[in-house]
Design a protein around this motif. Structure first.
Motif, PDB file in Angstrom:
ATOM      1  N   PHE A 170      16.471  -5.122 -49.526  1.00 40.69           N
ATOM      2  CA  PHE A 170      17.748  -5.446 -48.895  1.00 40.69           C
ATOM      3  C   PHE A 170      17.609  -5.388 -47.376  1.00 40.69           C
ATOM      4  O   PHE A 170      18.163  -6.199 -46.647  1.00 40.69           O
ATOM      5  N   TRP A 183      25.306  -8.482 -54.910  1.00 35.40           N
ATOM      6  CA  TRP A 183      26.195  -7.323 -54.918  1.00 35.40           C
ATOM      7  C   TRP A 183      26.073  -6.575 -56.232  1.00 35.40           C
ATOM      8  O   TRP A 183      25.941  -5.349 -56.273  1.00 35.40           O
ATOM      9  N   TRP A 194      21.938   7.537 -60.287  1.00 31.77           N
ATOM     10  CA  TRP A 194      22.970   8.559 -60.086  1.00 31.77           C
ATOM     11  C   TRP A 194      23.568   8.987 -61.425  1.00 31.77           C
ATOM     12  O   TRP A 194      23.694  10.179 -61.731  1.00 31.77           O
ATOM     13  N   THR A 198      23.023  12.690 -62.943  1.00 29.78           N
ATOM     14  CA  THR A 198      24.208  13.524 -63.133  1.00 29.78           C
ATOM     15  C   THR A 198      24.333  13.970 -64.586  1.00 29.78           C
ATOM     16  O   THR A 198      24.543  15.154 -64.872  1.00 29.78           O
ATOM     17  N   ILE A 201      21.687  16.553 -65.411  1.00 36.07           N
ATOM     18  CA  ILE A 201      21.951  17.867 -64.815  1.00 36.07           C
ATOM     19  C   ILE A 201      23.015  18.594 -65.632  1.00 36.07           C
ATOM     20  O   ILE A 201      22.859  19.764 -65.994  1.00 36.07           O
ATOM     21  N   LEU A 202      24.094  17.873 -65.977  1.00 32.98           N
ATOM     22  CA  LEU A 202      25.228  18.531 -66.615  1.00 32.98           C
ATOM     23  C   LEU A 202      25.038  18.776 -68.113  1.00 32.98           C
ATOM     24  O   LEU A 202      25.760  19.573 -68.705  1.00 32.98           O
ATOM     25  N   TRP A 205      19.938  20.208 -67.871  1.00 26.80           N
ATOM     26  CA  TRP A 205      19.389  21.159 -66.910  1.00 26.80           C
ATOM     27  C   TRP A 205      20.268  22.404 -66.824  1.00 26.80           C
ATOM     28  O   TRP A 205      19.813  23.528 -67.031  1.00 26.80           O
ATOM     29  N   GLN A 206      21.559  22.215 -66.540  1.00 29.95           N
ATOM     30  CA  GLN A 206      22.507  23.334 -66.514  1.00 29.95           C
ATOM     31  C   GLN A 206      23.699  22.939 -67.363  1.00 29.95           C
ATOM     32  O   GLN A 206      24.743  22.560 -66.828  1.00 29.95           O
ATOM     33  N   VAL A 208      26.979  22.150 -69.210  1.00 31.20           N
ATOM     34  CA  VAL A 208      28.356  22.634 -69.173  1.00 31.20           C
ATOM     35  C   VAL A 208      28.722  23.084 -70.588  1.00 31.20           C
ATOM     36  O   VAL A 208      28.053  22.734 -71.545  1.00 31.20           O
ATOM     37  N   ILE A 256      34.163 -12.336 -56.140  1.00 29.82           N
ATOM     38  CA  ILE A 256      34.137 -11.132 -55.296  1.00 29.82           C
ATOM     39  C   ILE A 256      35.180 -10.123 -55.796  1.00 29.82           C
ATOM     40  O   ILE A 256      34.914  -8.920 -55.912  1.00 29.82           O
ATOM     41  N   TRP A 260      34.484  -6.136 -57.099  1.00 28.44           N
ATOM     42  CA  TRP A 260      35.071  -4.908 -56.546  1.00 28.44           C
ATOM     43  C   TRP A 260      36.028  -4.248 -57.529  1.00 28.44           C
ATOM     44  O   TRP A 260      36.153  -3.017 -57.550  1.00 28.44           O
TER      45      TRP A 260
END
Lengths: 488, 62
Positions: A170, A183, A194, A198, A201-202, A205-206, A208, A256, A260
């Motif tokens: 980019f 886009w 991400w 996430t 992790i939840l 790893w740790q 909830v 577009i 979004w």
């Protein structure tokens, strides 16, 4: 070609405008190795994953099938199928298409091919470890995250490399407009690491505690579809439909708006999987509302694709890419509207815990996404290897077997699921009778799996023939012959 | 606050932030104006508008 080194690509002081301008054929050629590597491994996992799916489908009707083999019990087979097709086939196919489109849309040759080749190898290693892990019994009972904890970091490393590559591309892009497909691609390539990190992790790893696990689980599982597969499928449609017929997208404004609004609403959707579960009511309500708000991006996309095709439907006769892509685009509209309707609690009460949901999942991942990827591959591969597809009739067989197979599968599961759901809801019916209602439809589903696999085997043969250059040398820079002398 | 939680908050802020900054940047740099040129940006003199670019391979091998 003076390509920057990886270090100078990442260095903030490097001037991005150092690349020579190159033509489209050179850009295509520069993507050859990584894209073919992702495509090839994706097709391998598609065949294996579908076979695992077929076996699990037959176990639903013939429970004694292979019952002496512990590693092939339904509880391992089904997650192995899901993960092989989702992470082994769909994700690498998406990455391959994404790499090729990114290079074309940035208008520069693909940079850091070695980085991507290593990412492809690491990714496949991760899938291999993960699938074997599930089959030997190390799988986790978290839907869409069944891969054992020791295989997920491998996948994450590979994925992060691709994310970094996207940012570099980019940065070095030629100045000019950023096309809507880019886009979608750029967002998808950044969203997925991400989401994946996430959720891991939840939940691993740790972890909830309690019901929150379910919330995280479905936040992740639904976003994989909506913020990773969907944007790449749509990026593909927004590029190939106009490109193949040679006509700009009908309303660029709507495209577009579609992007979004998808970015705004989609990540709220996951919790509609938990309607009726032990969650705060506002959490579920917000998710139901967001699911219905998805009408905005879906309808803008549907109108746009339809209006672009308007007056050009005869092109479906002569373009393999368009045939698969338009099938996928129509399926996208259907699956999304169906998905929104399934978030309405009164309908969800009937369809939840039945085959209806399985039908919906296959409509999304096969009729929409997989068909979209097939279409893109029919366009991309000849431009990478410089050969024409060896047989038009094999492409037609592939299309019709896929189309008929998936329509049969989705119809069988939808109808069977509805009958099953109504029986489950009826206090006078026994639980056993709800299963008996579903049985004939499950046989049909098993048959449809064979039809789909037949199409996939034809595609795999075509792909191997292309790699071995058994076709005809490709004529001209882009056109595979003239459309007017095409036979139907 | 554990390391995992810190990572999560950083990730959340980063993702939301890139979305907002991206939208602002796109609007400022003119990505949302001149839409017809944007739609035509995938065509050029080599593959102009009006030229189809895909078809079934011909039945005869040359």
């Amino acid at each position: 070609m003076n390509q920057p080194s990886l270090l100078s690509s990442l260095h903030p002081a490097t001037e991005p405008d150092t690349l020579d301008s190159t033509d489209r054929a050179k850009i295509d050629a520069s993507t050859r190795l990584p894209v073919l590597l992702f495509f090839g491994s994706a097709i391998f996992w598609l065949l294996l994953g579908s076979f695992l799916g077929l076996l699990s489908a037959w176990k639903m009707t013939n429970p004694w099938l292979l019952d002496s083999m512990g590693w092939l019990t339904f509880g391992r087979l089904r997650p192995a199928h899901l993960n092989a097709v989702a992470y082994g086939w769909a994700a690498p196919a998406a990455i391959g298409v994404g790499l090729w489109l990114t290079a074309r849309l940035c208008r520069i040759p693909l940079l850091h091919s070695k980085l991507l080749v290593s990412a492809a190898i690491i990714w496949n290693l991760g899938i291999l470890v993960g699938i074997c892990g599930i089959l030997i019994g190390d799988g986790r009972s978290i839907e869409w995250l069944e891969f054992p904890a020791y295989s997920t970091p491998i996948l994450f490393v590979s994925y992060a490399l691709i994310g970094i590559w996207t940012i570099i591309m980019f940065r070095f892009r030629k100045p000019g407009h950023i096309y809507v497909s880019q886009w979608y691609l750029f967002a998808a390539f950044l969203w997925f690491p991400w989401l994946y990190a996430t959720a891991n992790i939840l939940l691993v790893w740790q972890p909830v505690q309690g019901p929150a696990q379910g919330a995280i689980n479905w936040w992740y599982a639904h976003n994989v579809l909506g913020l990773w597969f969907t944007p790449i499928g749509l990026a593909s449609a927004y590029y190939f439909i106009p490109k193949v017929i040679g006509r700009p997208i009908h309303s660029y404004y709507l495209s577009i708006l579609g992007f979004w609004s998808l970015a705004l609403f989609y990540s709220w959707n996951g919790l509609h999987h938990l309607i009726g579960g032990p969650f705060p009511a506002w959490l579920i309500s917000a998710s139901v509302v967001a699911s219905l708000m998805m009408f905005i991006p879906v309808i803008t996309t549907a109108i746009n694709h339809h209006m672009t095709m308007q007056g050009h439907f005869e092109a479906l006769k002569w373009s393999p890419t368009l045939r698969f892509t338009v099938f996928g685009a129509v399926a996208y509209t259907v699956v999304s509207l169906q998905g929104s309707s399934m978030a309405i609690p009164s309908l969800n009460t009937i369809t939840h815990f039945t085959d209806y949901t399985i039908g919906h999942a296959h409509l999304g991942l096969y009729a929409f996404f997989t068909m979209m990827m097939f279409g893109a591959m029919y366009y991309i591969v000849p431009r990478l290897v410089g050969w024409e597809w060896p047989s038009a009739s094999m492409i037609r067989w592939h299309f019709w077997l896929s189309a008929v197979g998936i329509i049969l599968m989705v119809s069988a599961l939808t109808l069977g699921g509805l009958l099953q759901g109504l029986a489950l809801y009826d206090v006078k019916s026994t639980f056993r009778s709800s299963l008996e209602f579903a049985t004939p439809f499950r046989y049909l589903r098993g048959v449809s799996g064979f039809v789909l696999m037949a199409g996939q085997i034809i595609f795999a043969i075509l792909f191997i023939q292309m790699l071995l250059k058994l076709g005809t040398p490709k004529k001209g820079p882009a056109l595979l012959g003239k459309p007017d002398d095409a036979t139907v | 606050m554990t390391a995992g939680m810190i990572l999560l908050v950083v990730g959340l802020v980063f993702v939301t932030g890139t979305g907002l900054v991206g939208f602002y940047w796109a609007a400022k740099s003119g990505q949302f104006s001149n839409l017809s040129d944007g739609a035509a940006s995938i065509f050029d003199s080599e593959e102009p508008e009006g030229t189809p670019t895909d078809r079934f391979p011909s039945p005869k091998r040359s």
